[in-house]
Every structure is written in structure tokens, then in C-alpha cells.
Design an enzyme around this catalytic site. Structure first.
Site, PDB file in Angstrom:
ATOM      1  N   TYR A   6      -5.325  -4.453  -7.829  1.00  0.00           N
ATOM      2  CA  TYR A   6      -5.126  -4.507  -6.378  1.00  0.00           C
ATOM      3  C   TYR A   6      -4.836  -5.957  -5.924  1.00  0.00           C
ATOM      4  O   TYR A   6      -3.907  -6.192  -5.137  1.00  0.00           O
ATOM      5  CB  TYR A   6      -6.365  -3.947  -5.665  1.00  0.00           C
ATOM      6  CG  TYR A   6      -6.295  -4.111  -4.165  1.00  0.00           C
ATOM      7  CD1 TYR A   6      -5.437  -3.328  -3.393  1.00  0.00           C
ATOM      8  CD2 TYR A   6      -7.068  -5.078  -3.509  1.00  0.00           C
ATOM      9  CE1 TYR A   6      -5.352  -3.497  -2.017  1.00  0.00           C
ATOM     10  CE2 TYR A   6      -6.987  -5.261  -2.136  1.00  0.00           C
ATOM     11  CZ  TYR A   6      -6.127  -4.468  -1.395  1.00  0.00           C
ATOM     12  OH  TYR A   6      -6.029  -4.649  -0.037  1.00  0.00           O
ATOM     13  N   TYR A  50      -2.247  -0.217  11.493  1.00  0.00           N
ATOM     14  CA  TYR A  50      -3.674  -0.336  11.849  1.00  0.00           C
ATOM     15  C   TYR A  50      -3.924   0.144  13.270  1.00  0.00           C
ATOM     16  O   TYR A  50      -3.318   1.116  13.700  1.00  0.00           O
ATOM     17  CB  TYR A  50      -4.155  -1.783  11.639  1.00  0.00           C
ATOM     18  CG  TYR A  50      -3.920  -2.221  10.223  1.00  0.00           C
ATOM     19  CD1 TYR A  50      -4.592  -1.592   9.172  1.00  0.00           C
ATOM     20  CD2 TYR A  50      -3.001  -3.195   9.907  1.00  0.00           C
ATOM     21  CE1 TYR A  50      -4.363  -1.953   7.866  1.00  0.00           C
ATOM     22  CE2 TYR A  50      -2.767  -3.563   8.604  1.00  0.00           C
ATOM     23  CZ  TYR A  50      -3.446  -2.937   7.583  1.00  0.00           C
ATOM     24  OH  TYR A  50      -3.213  -3.289   6.303  1.00  0.00           O
ATOM     25  N   VAL A  77      -0.833  -9.033   5.827  1.00  0.00           N
ATOM     26  CA  VAL A  77      -1.352 -10.295   6.381  1.00  0.00           C
ATOM     27  C   VAL A  77      -0.531 -11.506   5.941  1.00  0.00           C
ATOM     28  O   VAL A  77      -0.718 -12.601   6.462  1.00  0.00           O
ATOM     29  CB  VAL A  77      -2.849 -10.531   6.042  1.00  0.00           C
ATOM     30  CG1 VAL A  77      -3.732  -9.522   6.739  1.00  0.00           C
ATOM     31  CG2 VAL A  77      -3.073 -10.527   4.538  1.00  0.00           C
ATOM     32  N   LYS A 109       0.800  -1.233   0.000  1.00  0.00           N
ATOM     33  CA  LYS A 109       0.000   0.000   0.000  1.00  0.00           C
ATOM     34  C   LYS A 109       0.837   1.290   0.000  1.00  0.00           C
ATOM     35  O   LYS A 109       0.550   2.198  -0.785  1.00  0.00           O
ATOM     36  CB  LYS A 109      -0.985  -0.019   1.169  1.00  0.00           C
ATOM     37  CG  LYS A 109      -2.100  -1.052   0.944  1.00  0.00           C
ATOM     38  CD  LYS A 109      -2.950  -1.277   2.180  1.00  0.00           C
ATOM     39  CE  LYS A 109      -4.068  -2.271   1.890  1.00  0.00           C
ATOM     40  NZ  LYS A 109      -4.744  -2.745   3.107  1.00  0.00           N
TER      41      LYS A 109
HETATM   42  O1  DON Z   1      -7.170  -6.767   0.884  1.00  0.00           O
HETATM   43  C1  DON Z   1      -6.799  -7.833   1.375  1.00  0.00           C
HETATM   44  O2  DON Z   1      -7.577  -8.536   1.926  1.00  0.00           O
HETATM   45  C2  DON Z   1      -5.342  -8.283   1.361  1.00  0.00           C
HETATM   46  N1  DON Z   1      -4.956  -8.815   0.150  1.00  0.00           N
HETATM   47  C3  DON Z   1      -4.385  -7.316   1.875  1.00  0.00           C
HETATM   48  C4  DON Z   1      -4.644  -7.142   3.296  1.00  0.00           C
HETATM   49  C5  DON Z   1      -3.530  -6.941   4.228  1.00  0.00           C
HETATM   50  O3  DON Z   1      -2.406  -7.345   4.100  1.00  0.00           O
HETATM   51  C6  DON Z   1      -3.991  -6.274   5.429  1.00  0.00           C
HETATM   52  N2  DON Z   1      -2.944  -6.153   6.352  1.00  0.00           N
HETATM   53  N3  DON Z   1      -2.508  -6.343   7.330  1.00  0.00           N
END
Ligand code: DON
Length: 429
Positions: free
Chosen positions: A195, A247, A265, A73
Site C-alpha cells: 500500500y 471524500y 493528497v 485506490k
Molecule cells: O494513506 C495515506 O495516508 C496516503 N498515502 C494516501 C492518502 C491520500 O491520498 C488520501 N487522499 N486524498
């Protein structure tokens, strides 16, 4: 053993010890809301640190690839600002912490735009701002940018991409909501495809350290020396990382680690110490905030042991004047050293001005100044005028005009290559 080898061994031991200290922690759970993410080895643990001159330290599973996820991001945000400018990006994405989960289907109450670019809504809006005729072109531009920051060609984990795409209803809800508020131009599914792909880009902790170090260097990849983006883009990106990157644990992170950062994640974290270094960590199990448990603890240890907190108050800038010498009646030489920024220049000039009751000619010797910024340069150049107003004189000595290069900012200064020449001018006065 050479000095460099001794330092390298010492730093390597810090990293190895930190890894060993946290290796047995089994708290947290691997993300499984995207089915393919659950297939990683939860015990993987990699830690990499890249200094701003490109020197890299690695420990543990630093060559293991995993998906970048939300660590993408800040880089997409940086690229959007780089490509379309801050105003165009600010019109669509805010800079305030959201206090909500990363995938909240929400916009700011007042502006009806995403609260920041580190949550999904803002990240999807940022993707839509990347120029490109179609999804393929947009993604290629992103991948080129990420790869330039990482110093090697990156690619996509197709299985994670497909898994994410197949289970991405929440992100679809966000993209269509953004379209309804006029934040998203173009086809939401096309933007989402980019994305999903950007989240599935494969990196190692060492790639992340290099990407982080590129931010630490203000947009220059320390390994290749190539400028990828501008200082201004990086300053904005790091600011948003500092306030929104971790976050709902951003406050805890800011106090205990104290570096702009971003987690994903997939289990990765990047942290940036501006002007100094970048850190990449990988350890898949996550806490309830979605941050890597061992990654967070490793960064806390690194920050404490190596003194990396950006708010740590080290020493006052009083060392800017290294020495003073009275070399003739009424003529005083001030030897400046170190990095000269606003506070150091202000202090030095205040001392010169204070001394001007008893000193007729102040000579500032700059050959030991390592670095200087524009404001300090302008202040030094303005010294002569303020001394002249008191009937006094001020000269600078800069042997090769490295500190005060010729130009409009330095035009009002009188600069000599040696103290002897400045002294002659003082005598002739
Ligand atoms: O948008 C999503 O669900 C994921 N591909 C990216 C989310 C993510 O890494 C959130 N972070 N901690």
C-alpha cells in the site's frame, strides 16, 4: 489550416485559459503529514485531457511528476475485482460512502468490513486481495496494471515511500484492525508495504489523463488499444468513484463537476467521462477535505465550459428515426441513425408498431446506425415476431451485417443487404 488543427487550437485554448484563470489561487495547503510530501512546489499546475481515441491535450506542468497517492485506490480496486471477482471483493469491501475522513480507523457497524475502497481501510483490504506469493509479487502486479493504464512504465518515489512508511502508524492501526475482523488475510505489514509503495508511484497529469481515459474506454488503453480489464470491472469502479471518490466533498463534486473522480493528497485528481474522455490535474495545495483546490476549480470550469457533466440532459433520442419513405403500397422504410441503445430502439419500434395499422411491411434500414448495444439488437431482432402477431411483416436492411451480425441474438430477424431486396421479399409475401 485543417479542421483538425482548428479544433486542436480551440480545445488547447480552453485548457490554457482555464489554467490561467485559476493559476493565482493560493488557497489551501500542501499535505505535510507525510514529511516528504511537503517538499513539492506549491505553484505547480498541470492539466491534461485525453480523448477516448487517444488524442491528448496538455497545459502547464503536465510533465511534472508527483506521487499518485489515493488516486491509486480505484485502480487497485479494479485490479482486485479483475483478479478475484466481484463476489470475493464484495465479501471484504462495501460500496457505501463513509462520511468519514479518508484515514478513519473504522469499519461498517453491521458487516465489520471497510465501507468502500476509496478510503484507506478499503484500499488496504483491496491490496490484500491482489494475488501474489509475497509483497514483491503483489506490487509488481499492481505496477504492471497501473503502467498498462498509463501507457508507460511507472516507478516509485523511494523518498516518499520511505517517508510514508516511517510515519504510517495510522495505516498500521487500520491494517491490524482489519486483521482482527478477519478482513485481511496474511501479514498486515506485508500488505501495508505494498500500500505504501502504491501511494508513492510517480505520475504526471498526462499519465493520469491516460489512466482516466482507459476507464472512459471501458478498460481499453486508448493510446495502445490494449484491453487492460473488462467493461464490468470498470463499471463497478466508476460507480464507487462517483459516490465515494472525493471524500466528504463527493456530493459537491457530483453536483458541480459531475464525473466519477478520485483525488490524492499529492495534489492530483482524475475525472472520467464514460465513453468520451479522461482528465488529469495536478496542483498540490489541498482544501480541508484533502482535495486539490485549483484542481477542483479547474475541473468545475472544464465541466461547465465543455459540457461534461454526466447528468446533463442534452437532447431526446427522437432523432433515431432519420426519415421514413413509403416505397410501395403498404411498405414503409424507416431509416435509423446514430447510436442505438435501449431508449432509441424502444421509441423506433413503438413508432413502427403504431404505424402497423396502416403499414403492412416495415423495413428498418440500419446502414447509418453508428453503434448498437445488445438490448437494442435483441429488440430489433424481435420486431418481426411482434409484427407477425398482428398479421404484418418486418424486415431489416444491414448491408454488411455490421449492426446485426449473424448469431443467436439476431436469429429471429430477416435481414437483407439492400432495400430493393427487402422490397422484393415484401412483394413476394
Ligand atoms: O494513506 C495515506 O495516508 C496516503 N498515502 C494516501 C492518502 C491520500 O491520498 C488520501 N487522499 N486524498
Amino acid at each position: 489550416m485543417s479542421t483538425l488543427a482548428t479544433v486542436a487550437v480551440l480545445v488547447q485554448k480552453y485548457l490554457d485559459d482555464i489554467l490561467a484563470e485559476h493559476a493565482d489561487i493560493t488557497d489551501g495547503a500542501v499535505a505535510d503529514y507525510i514529511p516528504e510530501l511537503a517538499s513539492v512546489d506549491p505553484s505547480s499546475f498541470g492539466l491534461s485531457l485525453e480523448l477516448s481515441d487517444g488524442y491528448v491535450y496538455e497545459s502547464g506542468d503536465s510533465a511534472t511528476e508527483f506521487t499518485i497517492q489515493s488516486i491509486s485506490k480505484p485502480f487497485t480496486y479494479a485490479l482486485a475485482i479483475d483478479q478475484v471477482g466481484t463476489d470475493a471483493v464484495d465479501a471484504k469491501i462495501g460500496v457505501e460512502p463513509s462520511g468519514e475522513p479518508f484515514n478513519e480507523i473504522s469499519v461498517d457497524d453491521q458487516t465489520k468490513t471497510p465501507k468502500n475502497a476509496m478510503i484507506n481501510a478499503g484500499a488496504i483490504a483491496a491490496v490484500s486481495l491482489i494475488p501474489g506469493a509475497d509483497a514483491q509479487q503483489r506490487f509488481e502486479r499492481l505496477l504492471d496494471f497501473y503502467s498498462a493504464c498509463a501507457g508507460r512504465r511507472l516507478d516509485v518515489d523511494e523518498d516518499v515511500y520511505n517517508s510514508e512508511k516511517a510515519t504510517g502508524s495510522r495505516n498500521r492501526a487500520i491494517a491490524y484492525m482489519l486483521q482482527s475482523f478477519g478482513v485481511l488475510d496474511g501479514d498486515p505489514d506485508e500488505v501495508l508495504d505494498v500500500y505504501f509503495r502504491q501511494c508513492a508511484i510517480k505520475v504526471t497529469s498526462s499519465d493520469l489523463a491516460c489512466m482516466a481515459s482507459t476507464l472512459a474506454r471501458g478498460g481499453v488503453n486508448p493510446g495502445s488499444g490494449i484491453r487492460i480489464t473488462s467493461d464490468a470491472v470498470v463499471q463497478r469502479t466508476l460507480s464507487v468513484m462517483m459516490t465515494c471518490g472525493m471524500y466528504d466533498a463527493t456530493g459537491m463534486w457530483a453536483t458541480t463537476v459531475g464525473m466519477p473522480a478520485k483525488s490524492g493528497v499529492g495534489g492530483g485528481i482524475i475525472a472520467v467521462l464514460p465513453s468520451q474522455l479522461g482528465i488529469g490535474v495536478y496542483a498540490p495545495p489541498l482544501d480541508k477535505n484533502g482535495n486539490s483546490v485549483r484542481g477542483l476549480r479547474a475541473c468545475q470550469s472544464l465541466s461547465a465550459q465543455l459540457g461534461l457533466h454526466v447528468m446533463s440532459v442534452t437532447r431526446e433520442s427522437r432523432s433515431t428515426i432519420r426519415a421514413t419513405h413509403d416505397i410501395a403500397a403498404g411498405v414503409r422504410v424507416y431509416e435509423l441513425h446514430g447510436d442505438l441503445l435501449f431508449a432509441g430502439a424502444e421509441r423506433a419500434l413503438r413508432i413502427v408498431e403504431h404505424d402497423s395499422d396502416e403499414v403492412d411491411v416495415a423495413i428498418l434500414e440500419l446502414s447509418r446506425v453508428d453503434d448498437i448495444n445488445d438490448v437494442a439488437r435483441r429488440m430489433l431482432a424481435g420486431m418481426r415476431q411482434s409484427l407477425n402477431r398482428r398479421g404484418k411483416e418486418g424486415y431489416l436492411v444491414d448491408p454488411d451485417r455490421r449492426v446485426m451480425p449473424a448469431g443467436s441474438a439476431t436469429a429471429s430477424a430477416v435481414i437483407f443487404p439492400t432495400v430493393a431486396q427487402a422490397l422484393d421479399a415484401a412483394g413476394a409475401r
